[in-house]
Design a protein around this motif. Sequence first.
Motif, PDB file in Angstrom:
ATOM      1  N   ASN A 180       0.952  -1.237   0.139  1.00 58.15           N
ATOM      2  CA  ASN A 180       0.029   0.021   0.147  1.00 58.15           C
ATOM      3  C   ASN A 180       0.726   1.148   0.053  1.00 58.15           C
ATOM      4  N   GLY A 181       0.999   1.907  -1.257  1.00 53.95           N
ATOM      5  CA  GLY A 181       2.067   3.101  -1.242  1.00 53.95           C
ATOM      6  C   GLY A 181       3.258   3.054  -1.926  1.00 53.95           C
TER       7      GLY A 181
ATOM      8  N   GLU B 130       8.753   1.412 -12.863  1.00 54.67           N
ATOM      9  CA  GLU B 130       7.436   0.739 -13.110  1.00 54.67           C
ATOM     10  C   GLU B 130       7.475  -0.339 -14.274  1.00 54.67           C
ATOM     11  N   ARG B 131       8.359  -0.104 -15.117  1.00 53.56           N
ATOM     12  CA  ARG B 131       8.572  -0.736 -16.311  1.00 53.56           C
ATOM     13  C   ARG B 131       9.072  -2.173 -16.077  1.00 53.56           C
ATOM     14  N   PHE B 132       9.754  -2.198 -14.999  1.00 51.25           N
ATOM     15  CA  PHE B 132      10.514  -3.789 -14.700  1.00 51.25           C
ATOM     16  C   PHE B 132       9.727  -4.773 -14.198  1.00 51.25           C
TER      17      PHE B 132
ATOM     18  N   HIS C 125      19.167  11.328  -7.842  1.00 53.39           N
ATOM     19  CA  HIS C 125      17.738  12.015  -7.840  1.00 53.39           C
ATOM     20  C   HIS C 125      17.456  12.333  -9.286  1.00 53.39           C
ATOM     21  N   VAL C 126      16.361  11.560  -9.761  1.00 53.50           N
ATOM     22  CA  VAL C 126      16.021  11.501 -11.010  1.00 53.50           C
ATOM     23  C   VAL C 126      15.223  12.804 -11.233  1.00 53.50           C
ATOM     24  N   ALA C 127      15.638  13.566 -12.162  1.00 52.89           N
ATOM     25  CA  ALA C 127      14.944  14.687 -12.428  1.00 52.89           C
ATOM     26  C   ALA C 127      13.949  14.718 -13.380  1.00 52.89           C
ATOM     27  N   THR C 128      13.795  13.739 -14.408  1.00 54.97           N
ATOM     28  CA  THR C 128      12.784  13.591 -15.263  1.00 54.97           C
ATOM     29  C   THR C 128      13.000  12.280 -15.980  1.00 54.97           C
ATOM     30  N   THR C 129      12.123  11.815 -16.795  1.00 54.70           N
ATOM     31  CA  THR C 129      12.428  10.647 -17.874  1.00 54.70           C
ATOM     32  C   THR C 129      12.320  11.259 -19.286  1.00 54.70           C
TER      33      THR C 129
ATOM     34  N   THR D 133       7.819   7.697  -6.392  1.00 52.76           N
ATOM     35  CA  THR D 133       9.179   7.456  -6.926  1.00 52.76           C
ATOM     36  C   THR D 133       8.709   6.714  -8.342  1.00 52.76           C
ATOM     37  N   LEU D 134       7.795   5.626  -8.093  1.00 54.20           N
ATOM     38  CA  LEU D 134       7.510   4.963  -9.291  1.00 54.20           C
ATOM     39  C   LEU D 134       6.902   5.959 -10.391  1.00 54.20           C
TER      40      LEU D 134
END
Length: 209
Positions: A19-20, A74-76, A102-106, A67-68
């Motif tokens: 959950n979350g 989420e693709r994995f 720290h991912v900025a964007t995809t 984060t997802l």
Amino acid sequence: MYTGIVQAVRPLADIAAYNGGKTFTVSFTDDLLDGLKLGASVNIEGVCLSVTGISGNNVTFDAMNATLERTNLERFSAGDGVNLERSAKMTDENGGHVIAGHVATTAVVEEISTAEEKAFIRFRVPEDWAKYIFARGFLAVNGCSLTVAEVDDNLFTINLIPETLRQTTFAHYKPGDRLNIEVDHQTMVLVDVIERTVSRVLPGLVAGR
């Protein structure tokens, strides 16, 4: 902090939703486990995650929905490999550049070639983040420190040497897939400072004409 030099591609033993968020279980090698403790930070596919459990060679990490949504985790699926780098020590050689995880964007993969004589990956970055990426500049893609080869508006090309293909997950990506992008922090600060300075000074210059 990390160097962007991927240490290994390791398989996902399990992915379990809670959950979350989701719990990712990664199978480590003995050398990667050396000295690893609960709470330690590990770069998984460009995302800084904290160790939540260690059972034999299996190490678990929790990723919240926020984060997802911001990354490509989420693709994995279970069985897929992920780029992995343990956090760097102050005495480690840095053959890449300073990465926070720290991912900025995809970015969306537009084209990819894994041919050894001309391997490259071309991807499109949202315009808000494209301004921080320059030709010959550093960029962290899926946790890997790479140099930008070509820039065409918000379309970027990175050339891949055989060793990078061997040591990372890039060969498993295809057009339409998303990549985790972390821009160089110093470049981002410099661009933002220049933009703010120009926006303040320029109106005054125009008014003085």
